[in-house]
Design a protein around this motif. Sequence first.
Motif, PDB file in Angstrom:
ATOM      1  N   THR A 110       0.850  -1.196   0.000  1.00 15.67           N
ATOM      2  CA  THR A 110       0.000   0.000   0.000  1.00 15.67           C
ATOM      3  C   THR A 110       0.881   1.239   0.000  1.00 15.67           C
ATOM      4  O   THR A 110       2.115   1.159   0.090  1.00 15.67           O
ATOM      5  N   ASP A 111       0.218   2.365  -0.041  1.00 23.77           N
ATOM      6  CA  ASP A 111       0.938   3.635   0.072  1.00 23.77           C
ATOM      7  C   ASP A 111       0.890   4.191   1.487  1.00 23.77           C
ATOM      8  O   ASP A 111       1.351   5.312   1.736  1.00 23.77           O
ATOM      9  N   LYS A 158       0.108  -2.279   9.176  1.00 21.72           N
ATOM     10  CA  LYS A 158      -0.600  -3.165   8.255  1.00 21.72           C
ATOM     11  C   LYS A 158      -1.650  -2.355   7.478  1.00 21.72           C
ATOM     12  O   LYS A 158      -2.058  -1.274   7.890  1.00 21.72           O
ATOM     13  N   SER A 159      -2.048  -2.944   6.371  1.00 17.92           N
ATOM     14  CA  SER A 159      -3.034  -2.239   5.529  1.00 17.92           C
ATOM     15  C   SER A 159      -4.432  -2.239   6.143  1.00 17.92           C
ATOM     16  O   SER A 159      -5.251  -1.356   5.855  1.00 17.92           O
ATOM     17  N   MET A 206      -4.663   4.060  12.287  1.00 18.97           N
ATOM     18  CA  MET A 206      -3.928   5.312  12.335  1.00 18.97           C
ATOM     19  C   MET A 206      -4.656   6.413  11.539  1.00 18.97           C
ATOM     20  O   MET A 206      -5.266   6.136  10.484  1.00 18.97           O
ATOM     21  N   PRO A 207      -4.577   7.661  11.991  1.00 18.71           N
ATOM     22  CA  PRO A 207      -5.232   8.766  11.272  1.00 18.71           C
ATOM     23  C   PRO A 207      -4.707   8.940   9.852  1.00 18.71           C
ATOM     24  O   PRO A 207      -5.428   9.414   8.973  1.00 18.71           O
ATOM     25  N   THR A 208      -3.444   8.532   9.620  1.00 21.39           N
ATOM     26  CA  THR A 208      -2.844   8.704   8.296  1.00 21.39           C
ATOM     27  C   THR A 208      -3.104   7.515   7.382  1.00 21.39           C
ATOM     28  O   THR A 208      -2.614   7.487   6.253  1.00 21.39           O
ATOM     29  N   GLY A 209      -3.820   6.513   7.866  1.00 16.53           N
ATOM     30  CA  GLY A 209      -4.094   5.319   7.069  1.00 16.53           C
ATOM     31  C   GLY A 209      -3.320   4.132   7.576  1.00 16.53           C
ATOM     32  O   GLY A 209      -2.198   4.229   8.104  1.00 16.53           O
TER      33      GLY A 209
END
Length: 237
Positions: A110-111, A158-159, A206-209
């Motif tokens: 992922t990014d 993790k994603s 997480m707030p950032t993904g």
Amino acid sequence: MKKVKRTLAAALAAAMLLALTACSKGDVTSEVDSGLADLKAQAAEPAVEPQTETPAEPKTDAASEPASEPAAASEPEATAEPAPASAPADNPDYPSAAGLNTPTLEAFGTDFTLVLNVTCPDKGWYKSATSFGDFKLFPTDDPSHIFSGDPRINFELKSGLDKINYYYDDFENVEELAPRTIGGVEMAGRTYKNVGMLWTEYYGEMPTGGWLAIKISGVGIDPGTEGDTILNSVTFG
């Protein structure tokens, strides 16, 4: 007749005088001979040197003698100080994690990325130099010997939650824990056994993904412990 008497008296006196003279001469001669004999005898005897008497040492009463000094107390044997412990051998694969660490975590495939800020004690903590989307911390006195079953704290991005629970069916003795807020994010908690190790895990989105899982094995995290201090130091950039 008177003349004859006077002649006889004179003759008698002369005879007595001669007798006295002869007697005196004999005595003197006898005394002289006796004195000479004594001198010869003394000369024949060996001379004896006069001996000087050594004065006897004055006797001293035992009570008047000074008491002997007490024996000096033996000093304790010096104990060699232990040699200072040598510094741990450097290991490029596990450098020191002392102070602030700011690794960037990546969720595989992922990014999603996450900048992790975590502070460790000045001594006794080391980190893995290589990363596969995670960050590992190890408490040890010898970073040259770190093995897969050693105590650690793992940070893994993790994603999604399904990736965090990918091996859930292999977990043994799972127990849920009260949530804990780490870095401003409330995370769920649980304990379990997996691959022979006991784990405490906190995980959350997480707030950032992406989802962050913090896995602890063999490290105390009760209040006041080094593990607790490390978790309390976490922030996200």
